[in-house]
Design a protein around this motif. Sequence first.
Motif, PDB file in Angstrom:
ATOM      1  N   GLU A 132       2.330   1.870  -3.431  1.00 48.35           N
ATOM      2  CA  GLU A 132       1.336   2.443  -4.344  1.00 48.35           C
ATOM      3  C   GLU A 132       1.213   3.946  -4.124  1.00 48.35           C
ATOM      4  O   GLU A 132       1.104   4.711  -5.078  1.00 48.35           O
ATOM      5  N   SER A 133       1.235   4.371  -2.858  1.00 46.21           N
ATOM      6  CA  SER A 133       1.161   5.800  -2.556  1.00 46.21           C
ATOM      7  C   SER A 133       2.392   6.531  -3.063  1.00 46.21           C
ATOM      8  O   SER A 133       2.299   7.635  -3.607  1.00 46.21           O
ATOM      9  N   GLN A 162       0.838  -1.204   0.000  1.00 45.89           N
ATOM     10  CA  GLN A 162       0.000   0.000   0.000  1.00 45.89           C
ATOM     11  C   GLN A 162       0.869   1.248   0.000  1.00 45.89           C
ATOM     12  O   GLN A 162       0.590   2.210  -0.711  1.00 45.89           O
ATOM     13  N   SER A 188       4.257   5.662  -5.579  1.00 46.27           N
ATOM     14  CA  SER A 188       4.254   5.715  -7.043  1.00 46.27           C
ATOM     15  C   SER A 188       3.366   6.845  -7.567  1.00 46.27           C
ATOM     16  O   SER A 188       3.543   7.316  -8.677  1.00 46.27           O
ATOM     17  N   SER A 189       2.432   7.293  -6.730  1.00 50.76           N
ATOM     18  CA  SER A 189       1.578   8.408  -7.140  1.00 50.76           C
ATOM     19  C   SER A 189       2.176   9.754  -6.720  1.00 50.76           C
ATOM     20  O   SER A 189       1.534  10.787  -6.862  1.00 50.76           O
ATOM     21  N   GLY A 190       3.417   9.730  -6.212  1.00 52.72           N
ATOM     22  CA  GLY A 190       4.119  10.967  -5.887  1.00 52.72           C
ATOM     23  C   GLY A 190       4.030  11.406  -4.441  1.00 52.72           C
ATOM     24  O   GLY A 190       4.559  12.448  -4.067  1.00 52.72           O
ATOM     25  N   LYS A 191       3.367  10.641  -3.583  1.00 49.90           N
ATOM     26  CA  LYS A 191       3.239  11.011  -2.177  1.00 49.90           C
ATOM     27  C   LYS A 191       4.586  10.857  -1.474  1.00 49.90           C
ATOM     28  O   LYS A 191       5.296   9.895  -1.679  1.00 49.90           O
TER      29      LYS A 191
END
Length: 96
Positions: A7-8, A4, A10-13
Motif C-alpha cells: 500500500e505504501s 501494508q 502504491s502511493s509512491g513511497k
Amino acid sequence: ILKQRDESLSSGKVAAPNECPICFEIYSDDGDGSHVPRMLPCGHTGCHGCFALMLRPAQPSPDRSGKPLACPVCRVVTLVKDGQASSLPKVFSLLG
C-alpha cells in the motif's frame, strides 16, 4: 506486513538505503534489536522485526531445519535456519 508495504509503495513511497524496504523504518541498533538490518542470500536486506513477523506464520520445512522466507524485494525464497530471523547475518554497514 507485506500488504501494508505494498500500500505504501502504491502511493509512491520508496525506501532509502538506510531504511527497511518493508516497514520503511530507519535501521538502528535499538535496545530490542528489532530494527537491526539482516541480509538474505539474494543480497537484499530488511529489519530483524519484519523478517521475524514474516517467518512467524511460515510452515517449517519437511525436515524441520528451517522456514521459507520470500525476499520482499525479488521474491527469491530462502530457507531460514531454525525459522529464526536472528540466524540471518547482520549488516553493520547500514547502521547509522
